[in-house]
Design a protein around this motif. Structure first.
Motif, PDB file in Angstrom:
ATOM      1  N   ARG A 185       0.809  -1.214   0.000  1.00  0.00           N
ATOM      2  CA  ARG A 185       0.000   0.000   0.000  1.00  0.00           C
ATOM      3  C   ARG A 185       0.843   1.264   0.000  1.00  0.00           C
ATOM      4  N   PHE A 186       2.052   1.171   0.519  1.00  0.00           N
ATOM      5  CA  PHE A 186       2.891   2.353   0.660  1.00  0.00           C
ATOM      6  C   PHE A 186       3.935   2.477  -0.445  1.00  0.00           C
ATOM      7  N   LEU A 187       3.838   1.624  -1.472  1.00  0.00           N
ATOM      8  CA  LEU A 187       4.787   1.654  -2.583  1.00  0.00           C
ATOM      9  C   LEU A 187       4.064   1.960  -3.887  1.00  0.00           C
ATOM     10  N   PRO A 188       4.285   3.142  -4.468  1.00  0.00           N
ATOM     11  CA  PRO A 188       3.675   3.452  -5.772  1.00  0.00           C
ATOM     12  C   PRO A 188       4.019   2.385  -6.803  1.00  0.00           C
ATOM     13  N   ILE A 189       3.120   2.148  -7.718  1.00  0.00           N
ATOM     14  CA  ILE A 189       3.190   1.136  -8.772  1.00  0.00           C
ATOM     15  C   ILE A 189       3.034  -0.268  -8.187  1.00  0.00           C
ATOM     16  N   VAL A 190       3.773  -0.582  -7.119  1.00  0.00           N
ATOM     17  CA  VAL A 190       3.644  -1.907  -6.518  1.00  0.00           C
ATOM     18  C   VAL A 190       2.221  -2.121  -6.008  1.00  0.00           C
ATOM     19  N   ARG A 191       1.618  -1.079  -5.389  1.00  0.00           N
ATOM     20  CA  ARG A 191       0.256  -1.252  -4.893  1.00  0.00           C
ATOM     21  C   ARG A 191      -0.746  -1.400  -6.034  1.00  0.00           C
ATOM     22  N   THR A 192      -0.371  -0.978  -7.247  1.00  0.00           N
ATOM     23  CA  THR A 192      -1.234  -1.184  -8.410  1.00  0.00           C
ATOM     24  C   THR A 192      -1.130  -2.612  -8.923  1.00  0.00           C
ATOM     25  N   VAL A 193       0.098  -3.139  -8.943  1.00  0.00           N
ATOM     26  CA  VAL A 193       0.350  -4.426  -9.585  1.00  0.00           C
ATOM     27  C   VAL A 193       0.155  -5.601  -8.643  1.00  0.00           C
ATOM     28  N   LEU A 194       0.410  -5.413  -7.348  1.00  0.00           N
ATOM     29  CA  LEU A 194       0.366  -6.549  -6.439  1.00  0.00           C
ATOM     30  C   LEU A 194      -1.026  -7.159  -6.334  1.00  0.00           C
ATOM     31  N   ASN A 195      -2.067  -6.352  -6.418  1.00  0.00           N
ATOM     32  CA  ASN A 195      -3.422  -6.888  -6.252  1.00  0.00           C
ATOM     33  C   ASN A 195      -3.785  -7.906  -7.334  1.00  0.00           C
ATOM     34  N   PRO A 196      -3.650  -7.561  -8.635  1.00  0.00           N
ATOM     35  CA  PRO A 196      -3.913  -8.611  -9.633  1.00  0.00           C
ATOM     36  C   PRO A 196      -2.895  -9.740  -9.577  1.00  0.00           C
ATOM     37  N   LEU A 197      -1.644  -9.426  -9.205  1.00  0.00           N
ATOM     38  CA  LEU A 197      -0.633 -10.478  -9.114  1.00  0.00           C
ATOM     39  C   LEU A 197      -0.983 -11.482  -8.017  1.00  0.00           C
ATOM     40  N   ALA A 198      -1.549 -10.984  -6.913  1.00  0.00           N
ATOM     41  CA  ALA A 198      -1.994 -11.889  -5.848  1.00  0.00           C
ATOM     42  C   ALA A 198      -3.064 -12.840  -6.354  1.00  0.00           C
ATOM     43  N   GLY A 199      -3.939 -12.343  -7.220  1.00  0.00           N
ATOM     44  CA  GLY A 199      -4.951 -13.216  -7.810  1.00  0.00           C
ATOM     45  C   GLY A 199      -4.347 -14.225  -8.760  1.00  0.00           C
ATOM     46  N   VAL A 200      -3.364 -13.783  -9.556  1.00  0.00           N
ATOM     47  CA  VAL A 200      -2.697 -14.683 -10.494  1.00  0.00           C
ATOM     48  C   VAL A 200      -1.978 -15.803  -9.748  1.00  0.00           C
ATOM     49  N   LEU A 201      -1.329 -15.461  -8.624  1.00  0.00           N
ATOM     50  CA  LEU A 201      -0.537 -16.437  -7.873  1.00  0.00           C
ATOM     51  C   LEU A 201      -1.376 -17.289  -6.939  1.00  0.00           C
ATOM     52  N   GLY A 202      -2.687 -17.048  -6.902  1.00  0.00           N
ATOM     53  CA  GLY A 202      -3.561 -17.894  -6.096  1.00  0.00           C
ATOM     54  C   GLY A 202      -3.521 -17.626  -4.611  1.00  0.00           C
ATOM     55  N   VAL A 203      -3.230 -16.378  -4.200  1.00  0.00           N
ATOM     56  CA  VAL A 203      -3.320 -16.035  -2.778  1.00  0.00           C
ATOM     57  C   VAL A 203      -4.756 -16.276  -2.317  1.00  0.00           C
ATOM     58  N   PRO A 204      -4.987 -16.987  -1.201  1.00  0.00           N
ATOM     59  CA  PRO A 204      -6.361 -17.259  -0.759  1.00  0.00           C
ATOM     60  C   PRO A 204      -7.183 -15.978  -0.620  1.00  0.00           C
ATOM     61  N   ALA A 205      -8.429 -16.027  -1.089  1.00  0.00           N
ATOM     62  CA  ALA A 205      -9.283 -14.842  -1.104  1.00  0.00           C
ATOM     63  C   ALA A 205      -9.488 -14.269   0.296  1.00  0.00           C
ATOM     64  N   ARG A 206      -9.672 -15.153   1.281  1.00  0.00           N
ATOM     65  CA  ARG A 206      -9.890 -14.660   2.648  1.00  0.00           C
ATOM     66  C   ARG A 206      -8.656 -13.936   3.171  1.00  0.00           C
ATOM     67  N   THR A 207      -7.483 -14.498   2.911  1.00  0.00           N
ATOM     68  CA  THR A 207      -6.238 -13.866   3.354  1.00  0.00           C
ATOM     69  C   THR A 207      -6.048 -12.516   2.686  1.00  0.00           C
ATOM     70  N   PHE A 208      -6.261 -12.476   1.373  1.00  0.00           N
ATOM     71  CA  PHE A 208      -6.074 -11.220   0.658  1.00  0.00           C
ATOM     72  C   PHE A 208      -7.051 -10.163   1.142  1.00  0.00           C
ATOM     73  N   THR A 209      -8.320 -10.523   1.286  1.00  0.00           N
ATOM     74  CA  THR A 209      -9.336  -9.555   1.697  1.00  0.00           C
ATOM     75  C   THR A 209      -9.034  -8.978   3.078  1.00  0.00           C
ATOM     76  N   LEU A 210      -8.641  -9.841   4.002  1.00  0.00           N
ATOM     77  CA  LEU A 210      -8.337  -9.376   5.351  1.00  0.00           C
ATOM     78  C   LEU A 210      -7.196  -8.371   5.354  1.00  0.00           C
ATOM     79  N   TRP A 211      -6.089  -8.723   4.714  1.00  0.00           N
ATOM     80  CA  TRP A 211      -4.899  -7.880   4.822  1.00  0.00           C
ATOM     81  C   TRP A 211      -4.920  -6.682   3.890  1.00  0.00           C
ATOM     82  N   GLN A 212      -5.631  -6.769   2.778  1.00  0.00           N
ATOM     83  CA  GLN A 212      -5.765  -5.575   1.957  1.00  0.00           C
ATOM     84  C   GLN A 212      -6.675  -4.560   2.641  1.00  0.00           C
ATOM     85  N   THR A 213      -7.630  -5.055   3.446  1.00  0.00           N
ATOM     86  CA  THR A 213      -8.478  -4.140   4.214  1.00  0.00           C
ATOM     87  C   THR A 213      -7.665  -3.446   5.304  1.00  0.00           C
TER      88      THR A 213
END
Length: 223
Positions: free
Chosen positions: A135-163
């Motif tokens: 969240r605190f890194l420009p460009i990285v905060r744009t790319v990491l979200n779809p990349l997390a989906g591509v890499l199969g990060v569990p939805a519950r884990t992603f939702t909790l920590w992105q919140t």
């Protein structure tokens, strides 16, 4: 015969998408949600000024006993959180559905570099820490979200920590700008250097963490 004289104060219709003040002047509180959604959820928004937008919005919420703030603090907080959280979740879902081709199609060098860095952060720090740090890194905060989906990060884990990361990022920067604007008279005069300083300060913890991990990797210690 009389002739109409042109208006001496021309109307500026152009909006500078890289300038937080220009975006806020043109779109107000609603623009905060839209910009953060695009920056955190759509690859086309990697160039948008999320950090400076949040801090500047906080400054514009501050006022004095005689001069009210130009924006409403509660609405700015709601718009910022809504845009950042909805954008990150949308980016994750797009990456999860589209797969690796979602990032492979882009020709932008910055996005490719951001994807490499985001993947490295996910690998080094684990899902929870990486999602918050991004969240605190420009460009990285744009790319990491779809990349997390591509890499199969569990939805519950992603939702909790992105919140968690989204709320800390948005509320922290908005309240930081509000607190400074309420305590320093005529703070608008120093807006540009203040924004530069706050962005640098927000990156210091992440920079120290990356430096520590790089040194540990060189010495062979576990990261």
């Amino acid at each position: 015969m009389t002739f109409a004289h042109p208006d001496p104060s021309p109307v500026h219709l152009a909006v500078n998408l890289l300038d937080a003040q220009s975006l806020l002047a043109a779109f107000g509180t609603l623009g905060i949600a839209v910009v953060l959604f695009a920056e955190t959820g759509l690859l086309i928004g990697f160039f948008l000024p999320g950090d400076s937008l949040l801090f500047t919005a906080g400054l514009l919420c501050a006022g004095s006993a005689t001069t009210p703030g130009r924006l409403s603090l509660p609405w700015v907080l709601v718009a910022a959180a809504a845009g950042a959280l909805a954008g990150a979740q949308t980016g994750y879902l797009l990456g999860r559905k589209a797969g690796p081709a979602f990032l492979a199609r882009t020709k932008s060098r910055k996005i490719r570099e951001g994807a490499d860095r985001a993947g490295d952060i996910l690998h080094r720090y684990g899902h929870a820490k990486a999602i918050v740090l991004a969240r605190f890194l420009p460009i990285v905060r744009t790319v990491l979200n779809p990349l997390a989906g591509v890499l199969g990060v569990p939805a519950r884990t992603f939702t909790l920590w992105q919140t968690v990361g989204g709320l800390v990022w948005t509320i922290g920067l908005v309240l930081g700008g509000y607190g400074l604007g309420a305590s320093v008279p005529n703070v608008d005069r120093y807006l540009l250097p203040i924004i530069a300083v706050i962005v640098v300060v927000s990156l210091v913890p992440v920079g120290l963490e990356l430096l520590r991990s790089r040194q540990a990797r060189r010495t062979g210690d576990p990261v």
